[in-house]
Design a protein around this motif. Structure first.
Motif, PDB file in Angstrom:
ATOM      1  N   ALA A   1       0.831  -1.207   0.000  1.00  0.00           N
ATOM      2  CA  ALA A   1       0.000   0.000   0.000  1.00  0.00           C
ATOM      3  C   ALA A   1       0.868   1.261   0.000  1.00  0.00           C
ATOM      4  O   ALA A   1       0.628   2.197  -0.782  1.00  0.00           O
ATOM      5  N   PHE A   2       1.870   1.300   0.869  1.00  0.00           N
ATOM      6  CA  PHE A   2       2.759   2.467   0.900  1.00  0.00           C
ATOM      7  C   PHE A   2       3.543   2.593  -0.407  1.00  0.00           C
ATOM      8  O   PHE A   2       3.720   3.696  -0.936  1.00  0.00           O
ATOM      9  N   SER A   3       3.982   1.459  -0.934  1.00  0.00           N
ATOM     10  CA  SER A   3       4.775   1.484  -2.167  1.00  0.00           C
ATOM     11  C   SER A   3       3.963   2.007  -3.344  1.00  0.00           C
ATOM     12  O   SER A   3       4.441   2.848  -4.114  1.00  0.00           O
ATOM     13  N   VAL A   4       2.728   1.514  -3.477  1.00  0.00           N
ATOM     14  CA  VAL A   4       1.924   1.945  -4.625  1.00  0.00           C
ATOM     15  C   VAL A   4       1.543   3.413  -4.478  1.00  0.00           C
ATOM     16  O   VAL A   4       1.467   4.153  -5.484  1.00  0.00           O
ATOM     17  N   TYR A   5       1.337   3.871  -3.246  1.00  0.00           N
ATOM     18  CA  TYR A   5       1.001   5.289  -3.042  1.00  0.00           C
ATOM     19  C   TYR A   5       2.174   6.177  -3.451  1.00  0.00           C
ATOM     20  O   TYR A   5       2.000   7.149  -4.209  1.00  0.00           O
ATOM     21  N   PHE A   6       3.374   5.856  -2.973  1.00  0.00           N
ATOM     22  CA  PHE A   6       4.530   6.701  -3.276  1.00  0.00           C
ATOM     23  C   PHE A   6       4.945   6.594  -4.748  1.00  0.00           C
ATOM     24  O   PHE A   6       5.392   7.590  -5.342  1.00  0.00           O
ATOM     25  N   LEU A   7       4.792   5.426  -5.345  1.00  0.00           N
ATOM     26  CA  LEU A   7       5.084   5.300  -6.777  1.00  0.00           C
ATOM     27  C   LEU A   7       4.065   6.064  -7.612  1.00  0.00           C
ATOM     28  O   LEU A   7       4.410   6.662  -8.637  1.00  0.00           O
ATOM     29  N   ASN A   8       2.804   6.039  -7.187  1.00  0.00           N
ATOM     30  CA  ASN A   8       1.800   6.854  -7.872  1.00  0.00           C
ATOM     31  C   ASN A   8       2.162   8.342  -7.785  1.00  0.00           C
ATOM     32  O   ASN A   8       2.039   9.070  -8.772  1.00  0.00           O
ATOM     33  N   LYS A   9       2.568   8.775  -6.603  1.00  0.00           N
ATOM     34  CA  LYS A   9       2.977  10.178  -6.435  1.00  0.00           C
ATOM     35  C   LYS A   9       4.158  10.506  -7.355  1.00  0.00           C
ATOM     36  O   LYS A   9       4.197  11.579  -7.977  1.00  0.00           O
ATOM     37  N   LEU A  10       5.108   9.568  -7.440  1.00  0.00           N
ATOM     38  CA  LEU A  10       6.302   9.804  -8.253  1.00  0.00           C
ATOM     39  C   LEU A  10       5.956   9.835  -9.742  1.00  0.00           C
ATOM     40  O   LEU A  10       6.296  10.789 -10.452  1.00  0.00           O
ATOM     41  N   PHE A  11       5.288   8.768 -10.209  1.00  0.00           N
ATOM     42  CA  PHE A  11       5.026   8.643 -11.644  1.00  0.00           C
ATOM     43  C   PHE A  11       3.945   9.605 -12.131  1.00  0.00           C
ATOM     44  O   PHE A  11       4.057  10.165 -13.221  1.00  0.00           O
ATOM     45  N   TYR A  12       2.907   9.786 -11.318  1.00  0.00           N
ATOM     46  CA  TYR A  12       1.734  10.539 -11.771  1.00  0.00           C
ATOM     47  C   TYR A  12       1.879  12.036 -11.501  1.00  0.00           C
ATOM     48  O   TYR A  12       1.618  12.862 -12.383  1.00  0.00           O
ATOM     49  N   TYR A  13       2.322  12.392 -10.305  1.00  0.00           N
ATOM     50  CA  TYR A  13       2.392  13.796  -9.934  1.00  0.00           C
ATOM     51  C   TYR A  13       3.739  14.440 -10.297  1.00  0.00           C
ATOM     52  O   TYR A  13       3.777  15.530 -10.855  1.00  0.00           O
TER      53      TYR A  13
END
Length: 495
Positions: free
Chosen positions: A372-384
């Motif tokens: 959960a933490f990994s997908v959240y931070f990767l989403n922040k990195l890749f998407y934002y």
């Protein structure tokens, strides 16, 4: 595998019927009958309710599957069911009270970028509540090895309800705003139907007495609720995060691509409906030989079926997007990544059921939290930050779940000395890759053909390619004897 294959076949039929109706809704009706903003709103509300649902359910649907087969007398079974049935209310009632008390603040937070969300914030809680208790009563049916009716309600009912409501919008019988309210009511009806069916299968004598192992039951539920909540974040955090940066329309476009890529997971969902209670039963009986057999058979059969749909979908994806409104195009890479992920999930077979229903179930919590933490931070990195768009969201999901699933294979190998691999597993993977490369980069050539301004030539192309892929795939699988079960089925038709 007899009961597994029999109910899996029925479940698969209804799941694909549900996908067919869902495909019509997603690719045609939603995109034409409902404004993109409202489609995105529905996507956001349902995704957010999915994140909230495991918390309200308190993990009881998993608890029932794990523990029910460990009780041998009706008295003990009644104590168990009486104890767990009302536990979700301990979360749901205070959550509803707090949500009502701070409704204005919650609504303002969720609707910061898209004000339309605020008016419908309460829908998130109501849908989450009904889905939580639906899953509880669905598990009630599963432990009696009756999965088909619940599967119809889960996979087909909602999509048929959506279709009816979309046509009601089109004919101006209801407004777009009323569509959301009627859809919420449909979730309540589904929950009640599942409850009546569960009580028909087994009506306990309700009692205030608790089972002897109630502390263990409660401990398991607490672990699973946290793991389940983290797991729900992994699956729906991307749709939840989109409105924080872009419009609700973007959530609608992404949802279409994810739906197409998720099409291949139907066999896994169908088979796991019956494999979960069966795996729990064999583990409670300490029959590890049967567990290993189920592990290997489920893995190779799901790999064959999901691999077939992986090739079929990705070989036709460009033509499929030509049938959609132009703003939905460009999601081919999302479809590829999501479908690859779903195929890998199928390859795991009943891996998750083995872990969740064994004495090692506690490992699911750190796994899920890390994911959960990994997908959240990767989403922040890749998407934002890197601004990769929705491709970045799909990539984050693929990376996290691929790594986690690989870890689960290694964990079961270390603790149970078993793997999902057979001597044909890697041959099948090679076959899927070969057919994907063979069929993905060419199409039948047709002149543009239209019927009432609707393009027919992409449909002809997809039909002919699909026939060719199906024949080639089935012949190779049978000739190479990849699966004993599939080979035996084919012999019935070619005696």
């Amino acid at each position: 595998m007899g009961i597994v294959l029999k109910q899996s076949f029925k479940n698969t039929l209804f799941i694909y019927l549900g996908f067919a109706v869902g495909g019509l809704n997603t690719l045609v009706l939603y995109t034409r009958f409902l404004e993109d903003e409202y489609y995105g709103l529905v996507t956001y509300l349902l995704a957010t309710s999915n994140i909230l649902m495991p918390l309200i359910a308190l993990g009881i649907h998993h608890t029932i599957v794990k523990f029910f087969s460990s009780y041998f007398t009706k008295v003990d079974k009644d104590k168990f069911l009486s104890s767990v049935l009302f536990l979700p209310l301990l979360i749901a009632i205070p959550m509803g009270f707090v949500g009502n008390l701070f409704y204005e603040q919650i609504g303002n937070y969720l609707s910061a970028e898209n004000p339309i969300i605020k008016e419908y914030t309460f829908v998130i809680y109501l849908v989450a509540f009904t889905c939580a208790y639906f899953e509880v009563f669905h598990a009630w049916a599963k432990v009696h090895f009756e999965t088909v009716f619940g599967n119809i309600l889960k996979e087909l009912y909602n999509r048929v309800a959506v279709m009816i409501l979309l046509f009601a919008v089109y004919f101006n019988w209801i407004t777009k705003e009323e569509f959301i309210y009627y859809l919420t009511a449909a979730y309540f009806v589904r929950m009640l139907l599942m409850m009546l069916y569960a009580f028909k299968l087994y009506m306990p004598k309700f009692t205030f007495a608790r089972p002897d192992n109630f502390k263990e039951v409660l401990r398991f539920s607490i672990y699973i609720i946290m793991a389940g909540s983290a797991g729900a974040i992994i699956l729906d955090i991307d749709k939840f995060m989109i409105p924080g940066k872009e419009s609700l329309e973007t959530a609608a476009y992404y949802s279409v691509a994810v739906f197409i890529g998720s099409f291949i997971e139907a066999p896994s969902r169908a088979m796991l409906n019956i494999l979960q209670p069966l795996t729990s039963k064999t583990l409670n009986e300490e029959n590890h030989t049967e567990v290993a057999s189920l592990y290997k058979k489920s893995s190779i059969n799901l790999l064959i079926i999901s691999g077939f749909f992986f090739v079929l979908i990705n070989a036709n994806i460009n033509e499929l997007f030509r049938l959609l409104p132009v703003q939905y195009a460009g999601g081919a890479l999302v479809v590829f990544m999501i479908s690859l992920l779903k195929m890998y999930n199928g390859f795991l077979g009943n891996n998750g059921a083995i872990i969740n229903n064994s004495k090692y179930y506690k490992i699911t919590l750190p796994y899920s939290l890390i994911m959960a933490f990994s997908v959240y931070f990767l989403n922040k990195l890749f998407y934002y930050e890197l601004d990769m768009g929705t491709d970045g969201l799909a990539l984050a999901t693929l990376i996290v779940i691929f790594c986690a699933n690989t870890g689960k294979i290694l964990f079961v190998k270390r603790k149970f000395s078993m793997t999902p691999f057979t001597d044909k597993s890697f041959l099948m993977i090679g076959l899927i890759a070969l057919l994907y490369l063979l069929f993905n980069f060419w199409d039948f050539t047709f002149s543009d053909i239209y019927f009432l301004k609707f393009p027919i030539h992409p449909i002809l192309n997809m039909f002919l390619k699909s026939v060719l892929i199906t024949v080639t795939y089935l012949v190779l699988v049978v000739k190479l004897n990849i699966s004993t079960e599939i080979s035996n089925i084919s012999k019935r038709f070619y005696k």
